[in-house]
Design a protein around this motif. Sequence first.
Motif, PDB file in Angstrom:
ATOM      1  N   ARG A  14       0.818  -1.220   0.000  1.00 40.17           N
ATOM      2  CA  ARG A  14       0.000   0.000   0.000  1.00 40.17           C
ATOM      3  C   ARG A  14       0.846   1.261   0.000  1.00 40.17           C
ATOM      4  NH1 ARG A  14      -3.607  -2.556   4.410  1.00 40.17           N
ATOM      5  NH2 ARG A  14      -1.880  -1.840   5.645  1.00 40.17           N
ATOM      6  N   ARG A  15       2.103   1.163   0.345  1.00 38.48           N
ATOM      7  CA  ARG A  15       2.982   2.326   0.384  1.00 38.48           C
ATOM      8  C   ARG A  15       3.298   2.798  -1.028  1.00 38.48           C
ATOM      9  NH1 ARG A  15       7.244  -0.096   4.632  1.00 38.48           N
ATOM     10  NH2 ARG A  15       5.879  -0.066   6.438  1.00 38.48           N
ATOM     11  N   LYS A  16       3.527   4.088  -1.122  1.00 39.80           N
ATOM     12  CA  LYS A  16       3.928   4.642  -2.420  1.00 39.80           C
ATOM     13  C   LYS A  16       5.365   4.209  -2.702  1.00 39.80           C
ATOM     14  CE  LYS A  16       1.035   8.732  -2.158  1.00 39.80           C
ATOM     15  NZ  LYS A  16       1.008  10.186  -2.097  1.00 39.80           N
ATOM     16  N   PRO A  17       5.677   3.985  -3.921  1.00 44.18           N
ATOM     17  CA  PRO A  17       7.055   3.589  -4.235  1.00 44.18           C
ATOM     18  C   PRO A  17       8.012   4.743  -3.962  1.00 44.18           C
ATOM     19  CG  PRO A  17       5.816   3.974  -6.235  1.00 44.18           C
ATOM     20  CD  PRO A  17       4.838   4.061  -5.102  1.00 44.18           C
ATOM     21  N   TRP A  18       9.215   4.416  -3.539  1.00 45.30           N
ATOM     22  CA  TRP A  18      10.226   5.411  -3.237  1.00 45.30           C
ATOM     23  C   TRP A  18      10.699   6.062  -4.520  1.00 45.30           C
ATOM     24  CZ3 TRP A  18      15.574   5.859  -4.237  1.00 45.30           C
ATOM     25  CH2 TRP A  18      16.214   6.854  -3.505  1.00 45.30           C
ATOM     26  N   VAL A  19      10.821   7.394  -4.484  1.00 43.75           N
ATOM     27  CA  VAL A  19      11.297   8.133  -5.648  1.00 43.75           C
ATOM     28  C   VAL A  19      12.588   8.826  -5.247  1.00 43.75           C
ATOM     29  CG1 VAL A  19      10.792   9.986  -7.270  1.00 43.75           C
ATOM     30  CG2 VAL A  19       8.958   8.489  -6.486  1.00 43.75           C
ATOM     31  N   ASP A  20      13.611   8.622  -6.016  1.00 42.25           N
ATOM     32  CA  ASP A  20      14.907   9.221  -5.753  1.00 42.25           C
ATOM     33  C   ASP A  20      14.819  10.731  -5.995  1.00 42.25           C
ATOM     34  OD1 ASP A  20      17.533   9.886  -5.445  1.00 42.25           O
ATOM     35  OD2 ASP A  20      18.297   8.586  -7.029  1.00 42.25           O
ATOM     36  N   PRO A  21      15.157  11.585  -4.988  1.00 43.62           N
ATOM     37  CA  PRO A  21      15.075  13.034  -5.189  1.00 43.62           C
ATOM     38  C   PRO A  21      16.041  13.533  -6.265  1.00 43.62           C
ATOM     39  CG  PRO A  21      15.991  12.521  -3.027  1.00 43.62           C
ATOM     40  CD  PRO A  21      15.561  11.225  -3.635  1.00 43.62           C
ATOM     41  N   ASP A  22      17.064  12.760  -6.568  1.00 47.14           N
ATOM     42  CA  ASP A  22      17.988  13.167  -7.626  1.00 47.14           C
ATOM     43  C   ASP A  22      17.347  13.057  -9.004  1.00 47.14           C
ATOM     44  OD1 ASP A  22      19.964  13.736  -5.815  1.00 47.14           O
ATOM     45  OD2 ASP A  22      20.840  11.727  -5.909  1.00 47.14           O
TER      46      ASP A  22
END
Length: 95
Positions: A14-22
């Motif tokens: 259910r968590r949103k996928p991690w997005v790299d801030p770079d």
Amino acid sequence: MPEKRKSSESASSRRKPWVDPDDAPELTDEMLDRAEYRIDGKIVRRGRPPLGTQPKSSVTLRLDADVLDAYRALGRGWQSQINADLRRVRKLKKA
């Protein structure tokens, strides 16, 4: 006895996928020109507003301490309130 939680696999799905801030796009001058600077939800405008055809004059005025305290207690715009009160007492029309 408390019920056991369901498997952690379903919770993690259910968590949103991690997005790299770079991976964020580069900021452009066009983006910065459209940007708004806010403090506590209020838009902060840089610089002073246009003075108009009859700008106000800066003066030094000596007031009793209690009068000054009463106006300052009004918060932002207390100097404009002094101006408005003087206009009303002198029966001057807005320029």
